[in-house]
Design a protein around this motif. Sequence first.
Motif, PDB file in Angstrom:
ATOM      1  N   GLN A 186       0.834  -1.194   0.000  1.00  0.00           N
ATOM      2  CA  GLN A 186       0.000   0.000   0.000  1.00  0.00           C
ATOM      3  C   GLN A 186       0.876   1.254   0.000  1.00  0.00           C
ATOM      4  O   GLN A 186       0.627   2.199  -0.731  1.00  0.00           O
ATOM      5  N   ALA A 187       1.918   1.206   0.837  1.00  0.00           N
ATOM      6  CA  ALA A 187       2.841   2.347   0.890  1.00  0.00           C
ATOM      7  C   ALA A 187       3.552   2.521  -0.446  1.00  0.00           C
ATOM      8  O   ALA A 187       3.821   3.640  -0.894  1.00  0.00           O
ATOM      9  N   ASN A 188       3.845   1.391  -1.096  1.00  0.00           N
ATOM     10  CA  ASN A 188       4.542   1.443  -2.381  1.00  0.00           C
ATOM     11  C   ASN A 188       3.735   2.169  -3.453  1.00  0.00           C
ATOM     12  O   ASN A 188       4.303   2.726  -4.387  1.00  0.00           O
ATOM     13  N   ILE A 189       2.417   2.105  -3.343  1.00  0.00           N
ATOM     14  CA  ILE A 189       1.592   2.791  -4.350  1.00  0.00           C
ATOM     15  C   ILE A 189       1.962   4.272  -4.358  1.00  0.00           C
ATOM     16  O   ILE A 189       2.174   4.877  -5.404  1.00  0.00           O
ATOM     17  N   HIS A 190       2.040   4.835  -3.168  1.00  0.00           N
ATOM     18  CA  HIS A 190       2.358   6.262  -3.074  1.00  0.00           C
ATOM     19  C   HIS A 190       3.782   6.525  -3.557  1.00  0.00           C
ATOM     20  O   HIS A 190       4.034   7.449  -4.328  1.00  0.00           O
ATOM     21  N   CYS A 191       4.696   5.682  -3.128  1.00  0.00           N
ATOM     22  CA  CYS A 191       6.095   5.786  -3.557  1.00  0.00           C
ATOM     23  C   CYS A 191       6.188   5.771  -5.081  1.00  0.00           C
ATOM     24  O   CYS A 191       6.861   6.597  -5.694  1.00  0.00           O
ATOM     25  N   TRP A 192       5.453   4.848  -5.684  1.00  0.00           N
ATOM     26  CA  TRP A 192       5.499   4.701  -7.140  1.00  0.00           C
ATOM     27  C   TRP A 192       4.974   5.947  -7.841  1.00  0.00           C
ATOM     28  O   TRP A 192       5.615   6.496  -8.734  1.00  0.00           O
ATOM     29  N   MET A 193       3.807   6.400  -7.407  1.00  0.00           N
ATOM     30  CA  MET A 193       3.147   7.507  -8.096  1.00  0.00           C
ATOM     31  C   MET A 193       3.790   8.861  -7.799  1.00  0.00           C
ATOM     32  O   MET A 193       3.413   9.869  -8.376  1.00  0.00           O
ATOM     33  N   CYS A 194       4.735   8.862  -6.857  1.00  0.00           N
ATOM     34  CA  CYS A 194       5.325  10.144  -6.463  1.00  0.00           C
ATOM     35  C   CYS A 194       6.799  10.225  -6.752  1.00  0.00           C
ATOM     36  O   CYS A 194       7.383  11.297  -6.619  1.00  0.00           O
ATOM     37  N   SER A 195       7.437   9.088  -7.052  1.00  0.00           N
ATOM     38  CA  SER A 195       8.855   9.243  -7.344  1.00  0.00           C
ATOM     39  C   SER A 195       9.408   8.206  -8.310  1.00  0.00           C
ATOM     40  O   SER A 195      10.262   8.530  -9.110  1.00  0.00           O
ATOM     41  N   GLU A 196       8.905   6.976  -8.264  1.00  0.00           N
ATOM     42  CA  GLU A 196       9.531   5.956  -9.113  1.00  0.00           C
ATOM     43  C   GLU A 196       8.981   5.955 -10.547  1.00  0.00           C
ATOM     44  O   GLU A 196       9.712   5.668 -11.485  1.00  0.00           O
ATOM     45  N   ALA A 197       7.700   6.236 -10.680  1.00  0.00           N
ATOM     46  CA  ALA A 197       7.105   6.225 -12.022  1.00  0.00           C
ATOM     47  C   ALA A 197       7.618   7.416 -12.828  1.00  0.00           C
ATOM     48  O   ALA A 197       8.255   8.318 -12.290  1.00  0.00           O
ATOM     49  N   ALA A 198       7.315   7.398 -14.126  1.00  0.00           N
ATOM     50  CA  ALA A 198       7.695   8.529 -14.965  1.00  0.00           C
ATOM     51  C   ALA A 198       7.061   9.799 -14.410  1.00  0.00           C
ATOM     52  O   ALA A 198       5.939   9.768 -13.902  1.00  0.00           O
ATOM     53  N   MET A 221       7.264  10.331   6.866  1.00  0.00           N
ATOM     54  CA  MET A 221       6.333  11.335   6.321  1.00  0.00           C
ATOM     55  C   MET A 221       7.046  12.457   5.581  1.00  0.00           C
ATOM     56  O   MET A 221       6.437  13.188   4.801  1.00  0.00           O
ATOM     57  N   GLY A 222       8.337  12.596   5.836  1.00  0.00           N
ATOM     58  CA  GLY A 222       9.079  13.730   5.295  1.00  0.00           C
ATOM     59  C   GLY A 222       9.414  13.657   3.818  1.00  0.00           C
ATOM     60  O   GLY A 222       9.843  14.661   3.250  1.00  0.00           O
ATOM     61  N   THR A 223       9.271  12.503   3.193  1.00  0.00           N
ATOM     62  CA  THR A 223       9.416  12.441   1.735  1.00  0.00           C
ATOM     63  C   THR A 223       8.277  11.600   1.171  1.00  0.00           C
ATOM     64  O   THR A 223       7.777  10.685   1.827  1.00  0.00           O
ATOM     65  N   PHE A 224       7.879  11.889  -0.050  1.00  0.00           N
ATOM     66  CA  PHE A 224       6.734  11.193  -0.638  1.00  0.00           C
ATOM     67  C   PHE A 224       7.022   9.699  -0.850  1.00  0.00           C
ATOM     68  O   PHE A 224       6.139   8.864  -0.730  1.00  0.00           O
ATOM     69  N   GLU A 225       8.256   9.387  -1.148  1.00  0.00           N
ATOM     70  CA  GLU A 225       8.629   7.996  -1.381  1.00  0.00           C
ATOM     71  C   GLU A 225       8.256   7.098  -0.195  1.00  0.00           C
ATOM     72  O   GLU A 225       7.825   5.963  -0.366  1.00  0.00           O
ATOM     73  N   THR A 226       8.436   7.615   1.016  1.00  0.00           N
ATOM     74  CA  THR A 226       8.224   6.790   2.202  1.00  0.00           C
ATOM     75  C   THR A 226       6.974   7.152   2.998  1.00  0.00           C
ATOM     76  O   THR A 226       6.616   6.436   3.935  1.00  0.00           O
ATOM     77  N   ALA A 227       6.313   8.243   2.639  1.00  0.00           N
ATOM     78  CA  ALA A 227       5.216   8.763   3.478  1.00  0.00           C
ATOM     79  C   ALA A 227       4.145   7.712   3.789  1.00  0.00           C
ATOM     80  O   ALA A 227       3.636   7.645   4.908  1.00  0.00           O
ATOM     81  N   GLY A 228       3.833   6.876   2.803  1.00  0.00           N
ATOM     82  CA  GLY A 228       2.778   5.879   3.000  1.00  0.00           C
ATOM     83  C   GLY A 228       3.132   4.797   4.011  1.00  0.00           C
ATOM     84  O   GLY A 228       2.278   3.988   4.384  1.00  0.00           O
ATOM     85  N   LYS A 229       4.396   4.790   4.473  1.00  0.00           N
ATOM     86  CA  LYS A 229       4.792   3.800   5.483  1.00  0.00           C
ATOM     87  C   LYS A 229       4.400   4.223   6.888  1.00  0.00           C
ATOM     88  O   LYS A 229       4.600   3.478   7.841  1.00  0.00           O
TER      89      LYS A 229
END
Length: 485
Positions: A116-128, A253-261
């Motif tokens: 679930q946390a990865n969804i946010h990570c993906w859409m905020c930093s890993e995806a194009a 919470m301080g970066t979008f990549e990890t915030a969902g954790k």
Amino acid sequence: MPDSKTTHQNSRKQFDAIEAIKSRRNFLQLLGLGTSLIGVGALEGLVFPSSAMADCAPPPSKVPAIRIARDCRAITPRRPASTLTSAEIIKLRAAYKAMRDLDTSDPNDPRGFQRQANIHCWMCSEAAASQWVHGSWKFFAWHRAYLYYHERILGKLIGDMDFRLPYWDWDVASHRKMPSAYTNPGNAANSLWNSTREMSATDELPDEDVGEDVMEASMTADTFEEFGGTASDNGIPEGVPHGSVHVDVDGDMGTFETAGKDPLFYAHHSNVDKMWSDWNQGSSSHTNPTDAAFLNLTWNFYDENKVWRSIKASDVLNHENQLRYVYGPAKFRAILPCLLQWVAVRTDWRLSRTVKLAQANRVTISRALDSGGRARMHLTDVVVPMDKSAVYRVYANPEAARADKGPGSDDYLGTIPVVLNDRKGLHVHKRTRNVTLNVTGKRFERLAATAPNLTLVERGAKENVRRVMPVTARDVHFTVAAVEK
Ligand code: C2O
């Protein structure tokens, strides 16, 4: 799976695919999330070296996404996280515990907490970058859709589809500490706890981040462009209060990549979502965009039954009818002033680098303020450093910025939060933001009397490393509105 005849072809394909992944641009399309026509079947023959895999890529779906199902559950309130009953806290914890347990019992289950946390990570930093969901009108709609499926999954895991997420109502002055359910006990026995937060259980969010002044600036935004952004720009609340709270809690919470954790993320975003809801209900003119380009924005999520779903912005605009939740009291809405139409007042910023107002424009603004109206200063494309997540304060001159006395200073104008996508993407040194600052009567008189030379300073940094820099913006202008009496 590939047969022997096509092995060579496939290894060539694999090579190409890996190159594509390295550029990250096409990976999303390979996974069927984008518009590519590459069938998902093609993926099964591919073995990606783990170094080429993005850390938080979504598990691929074997079938194309199917549309969001009609939701006929009872319309049920999301409740303030600071006032949950002990029975509600037990349920909430059981739901997150079950979600966390999936991480170990079946790491590939898309409903697990890490996934679930990865969804946010993906859409905020890993995806194009074109897929990112911050800094544009995608912000409110995507996060609403994300929370919707997250909430359904939590409900399913505790066998209660009437479960609704709580919201951290930091706009209520007595609820500025993190809700105690999330902090106490402060150990892994509490599924809502997160060990990385910099904010302590007794700290409070500062007034300059979530107080009435900044809430009012968002809630009285006149148009969706201002409130929720456009295809390429952020709206007001995405900066303050949204981004500021990320920086205040910090840690994951301080970066979008990890915030969902951090489970607190979802309570924070419920309140951000409530702001959208309250804004919509605040005035008949507070309507959402009707452009097809907005309405047809489409995203995919796994639902509570691991079904890969597609959901559009147009599916989330009415949370009550479409998504079956409402929010508790909108205390803030009741005290909002009814501001009449906003009128733009230009400055000659571009010529001078300092903010100069023609005499007639000064008078216009002073008059509006004297009669109880509001004035705002709008900074377009402000350049902010992107080497860390931080809050920058804006002052009218470098001396005040160096002294950094905060909202108590007459030359203080407001804040600009910066939340990094991730801690490794430091190749992006600067980014631009649109910033809106409330200007009260006394401050305006000072601004008008001097030749303000807008300056940024990093909040909270030690004096010897405190960075003070001039504001670089494309444009600086004011808007004023009178209050209906
Ligand atoms: Cu997608 Cu508050 O972040």
